[in-house]
Write a protein that holds these residues in place. Structure first.
Motif, PDB file in Angstrom:
ATOM      1  N   ARG A   1      27.269  19.080  20.735  1.00  0.00           N
ATOM      2  CA  ARG A   1      25.823  19.290  20.720  1.00  0.00           C
ATOM      3  C   ARG A   1      25.472  20.570  19.958  1.00  0.00           C
ATOM      4  O   ARG A   1      26.310  21.445  19.768  1.00  0.00           O
ATOM      5  CB  ARG A   1      25.273  19.330  22.145  1.00  0.00           C
ATOM      6  N   THR A   2      24.207  20.653  19.579  1.00  0.00           N
ATOM      7  CA  THR A   2      23.735  21.803  18.804  1.00  0.00           C
ATOM      8  C   THR A   2      23.368  22.989  19.700  1.00  0.00           C
ATOM      9  O   THR A   2      23.063  24.068  19.203  1.00  0.00           O
ATOM     10  CB  THR A   2      22.523  21.417  17.953  1.00  0.00           C
ATOM     11  N   GLY A   3      23.379  22.810  21.009  1.00  0.00           N
ATOM     12  CA  GLY A   3      23.091  23.882  21.952  1.00  0.00           C
ATOM     13  C   GLY A   3      23.786  23.612  23.273  1.00  0.00           C
ATOM     14  O   GLY A   3      24.334  22.521  23.505  1.00  0.00           O
ATOM     15  N   ALA A   4      23.761  24.612  24.161  1.00  0.00           N
ATOM     16  CA  ALA A   4      24.447  24.502  25.446  1.00  0.00           C
ATOM     17  C   ALA A   4      23.552  23.804  26.461  1.00  0.00           C
ATOM     18  O   ALA A   4      22.996  24.417  27.372  1.00  0.00           O
ATOM     19  CB  ALA A   4      24.864  25.880  25.954  1.00  0.00           C
ATOM     20  N   GLY A   5      23.391  22.485  26.300  1.00  0.00           N
ATOM     21  CA  GLY A   5      22.552  21.712  27.210  1.00  0.00           C
ATOM     22  C   GLY A   5      22.487  20.260  26.782  1.00  0.00           C
ATOM     23  O   GLY A   5      22.631  19.943  25.583  1.00  0.00           O
ATOM     24  N   THR A   6      22.257  19.358  27.738  1.00  0.00           N
ATOM     25  CA  THR A   6      22.210  17.936  27.414  1.00  0.00           C
ATOM     26  C   THR A   6      20.944  17.551  26.644  1.00  0.00           C
ATOM     27  O   THR A   6      20.867  16.456  26.091  1.00  0.00           O
ATOM     28  CB  THR A   6      22.289  17.097  28.704  1.00  0.00           C
ATOM     29  N   GLY A   7      19.970  18.447  26.609  1.00  0.00           N
ATOM     30  CA  GLY A   7      18.753  18.163  25.869  1.00  0.00           C
ATOM     31  C   GLY A   7      18.878  18.392  24.380  1.00  0.00           C
ATOM     32  O   GLY A   7      17.985  18.021  23.607  1.00  0.00           O
ATOM     33  N   TYR A   8      19.998  19.006  23.944  1.00  0.00           N
ATOM     34  CA  TYR A   8      20.195  19.265  22.516  1.00  0.00           C
ATOM     35  C   TYR A   8      20.789  18.036  21.827  1.00  0.00           C
ATOM     36  O   TYR A   8      21.438  17.189  22.453  1.00  0.00           O
ATOM     37  CB  TYR A   8      21.114  20.457  22.312  1.00  0.00           C
ATOM     38  N   SER A   9      20.586  17.961  20.526  1.00  0.00           N
ATOM     39  CA  SER A   9      21.052  16.805  19.749  1.00  0.00           C
ATOM     40  C   SER A   9      22.566  16.698  19.755  1.00  0.00           C
ATOM     41  O   SER A   9      23.278  17.698  19.717  1.00  0.00           O
ATOM     42  CB  SER A   9      20.557  16.916  18.299  1.00  0.00           C
ATOM     43  N   SER A  10      23.052  15.451  19.796  1.00  0.00           N
ATOM     44  CA  SER A  10      24.477  15.174  19.677  1.00  0.00           C
ATOM     45  C   SER A  10      24.803  14.925  18.206  1.00  0.00           C
ATOM     46  O   SER A  10      24.156  14.109  17.548  1.00  0.00           O
ATOM     47  CB  SER A  10      24.856  13.960  20.516  1.00  0.00           C
ATOM     48  N   VAL A  11      25.818  15.647  17.692  1.00  0.00           N
ATOM     49  CA  VAL A  11      26.154  15.533  16.270  1.00  0.00           C
ATOM     50  C   VAL A  11      27.570  15.002  16.067  1.00  0.00           C
ATOM     51  O   VAL A  11      28.100  15.032  14.957  1.00  0.00           O
ATOM     52  CB  VAL A  11      26.002  16.897  15.561  1.00  0.00           C
ATOM     53  N   GLY A  12      28.190  14.508  17.121  1.00  0.00           N
ATOM     54  CA  GLY A  12      29.544  13.986  17.016  1.00  0.00           C
ATOM     55  C   GLY A  12      30.212  14.002  18.376  1.00  0.00           C
ATOM     56  O   GLY A  12      29.545  14.156  19.409  1.00  0.00           O
ATOM     57  N   SER A  13      31.526  13.853  18.390  1.00  0.00           N
ATOM     58  CA  SER A  13      32.247  13.866  19.658  1.00  0.00           C
ATOM     59  C   SER A  13      33.703  14.250  19.435  1.00  0.00           C
ATOM     60  O   SER A  13      34.227  14.154  18.318  1.00  0.00           O
ATOM     61  CB  SER A  13      32.163  12.501  20.343  1.00  0.00           C
ATOM     62  N   TYR A  14      34.335  14.708  20.520  1.00  0.00           N
ATOM     63  CA  TYR A  14      35.772  14.936  20.548  1.00  0.00           C
ATOM     64  C   TYR A  14      36.381  13.919  21.501  1.00  0.00           C
ATOM     65  O   TYR A  14      35.841  13.656  22.583  1.00  0.00           O
ATOM     66  CB  TYR A  14      36.103  16.347  21.035  1.00  0.00           C
TER      67      TYR A  14
END
Length: 381
Positions: A268-281
């Motif tokens: 995510r672009t920030g420390a929270g679930t409200g931020y955009s997801s830009v990929g995954s591990y």
């Protein structure tokens, strides 16, 4: 018969001789108890369970507070993880007091922090007395201050004792039955059997756990009384709704390590679930992070992406399920340096970088009692 008797006598004598020549195993120290704090970061069920099964650790003593303003941000999570792993729970407060009234104020603060972190009533809440404030105090003042601190703690339902260095026992304060730190093992063993515990090393490392740990041998049941460990696998589910930040509980601290997810986690672009997801591990991958954030329900790690921007992954649920394993890997990092500023101390600098102040001092050829000066460059790692 005479020859046989003589032969047996010679064999017994030989065995007795080599028993004195070989290192004694009877007096070998036991890793009965481990200290944890923000210097070790957030400890998971797996971390503690590994200590229990493979090293014989049966009790944990977690830092909960310091002075009258600092609450250890890892205390609640670490105590919950240790409880799930089946360890006996204890806490300690890092003392800064110099007067009886100051000691009572710190004790009230420590009790509130311990209760908030989930330290069970009846457990040990020790006072850690080793700071420069006590070094500059006299014997009578330190003794009276420690007594005042423990009285307040005991009145709240916790048990208490003094943690301090072996060289301070009987010189800087009176310690009847305490928890004593004295290294190295070879020169200190057997000196503290009349006390509750002896901390015999500060550089113990455990597989998949971050940094160095202080470990102690117990001489009685003081740190294991009044509790019945009930281990259980970490089953706390992730909430179905996005986490809401609670500013009062939010905290963060510097820590460098490697996170290996056991399940797919979003970037995510920030420390929270409200931020955009830009990929995954995915499981089997790893990410090197440089900072940890506790934001409401989740614990987050920050890392610098190849794009030059910071991204974030969830390490797990605060006080619950872990999404993978974390460890330090010093070989992957270049050296970090810090320029000392006015008002800095080994403790304040070490806290910024998530390392032990003892390690910080040793990295620079100093002790924690050495003077540091504004403009001086310290080698952090």
């Amino acid at each position: 018969m005479k020859f046989k008797t003589k032969l047996i006598t010679l064999v017994v004598a030989f065995l007795a001789a080599i028993s004195f020549a070989l290192p004694s195993q009877v007096n070998a120290a036991h890793t009965d108890m481990v200290d944890t704090s923000n210097h070790n970061g957030l400890m998971t069920y797996d971390n503690y369970y590994d200590m229990l099964v493979h090293y014989g650790v049966k009790a944990v003593v977690q830092k909960v507070s310091e002075g009258t303003t600092y609450v250890d941000p890892t205390a609640k999570y670490n105590l919950a993880s240790a409880k799930q792993a089946g360890l006996y729970l204890n806490g300690y407060h890092y003392a800064r007091y110099t007067t009886v009234e100051g000691a009572r104020a710190e004790a009230r603060f420590a009790v509130a922090a311990a209760q908030s972190a989930g330290l069970p009533i009846g457990a040990v809440l020790a006072t850690d007395v080793e700071a420069s404030e006590q070094a500059n105090n006299n014997y009578a003042a330190n003794t009276a201050n420690n007594k005042a601190f423990m009285e307040v703690v005991q009145a709240a339902g916790y048990r208490s004792t003094i943690y301090t260095m072996g060289s301070w026992v009987g010189t800087k304060m009176s310690v009847d039955k305490g928890w004593i730190a004295d290294y190295p093992y070879n020169t200190s063993r057997d000196r503290y059997t009349s006390h509750h515990a002896w901390q015999f090393r500060s550089d113990q490392q455990f597989a998949d756990s971050y940094g160095n740990f202080d470990v102690s041998q117990l001489y009685d049941d003081f740190f294991t009384a009044n509790q019945t460990p009930s281990p259980s696998a970490p089953v706390t589910p992730a909430p179905s709704q996005p986490a809401k930040s609670n500013a009062a509980s939010d905290t963060d601290y510097a820590q460098t390590g490697v996170f290996k997810p056991s399940a797919t986690v979003n970037i995510r672009t920030g420390a929270g679930t409200g931020y955009s997801s830009v990929g995954s591990y995915a499981p089997g991958e790893s990410v090197i992070y440089d900072h940890v954030y506790i934001r409401g329900t989740y614990v987050w790690a920050r890392y610098l992406s190849y794009s030059g921007r910071y991204h974030y992954v969830a390490l797990g649920v605060n006080g619950g399920e872990s999404y993978g394993s974390r460890s330090s890997n010093a070989q992957t990092y270049s050296h970090t340096y810090y320029t000392v500023r006015s008002g800095d101390s080994f403790w304040s600098i070490a806290s910024k970088y998530g390392i032990s102040m003892y390690t910080l001092a040793a990295n620079n050829g100093k002790s924690i009692y050495s003077l540091i000066y504004p403009g001086e460059n310290l080698d952090i790692r």
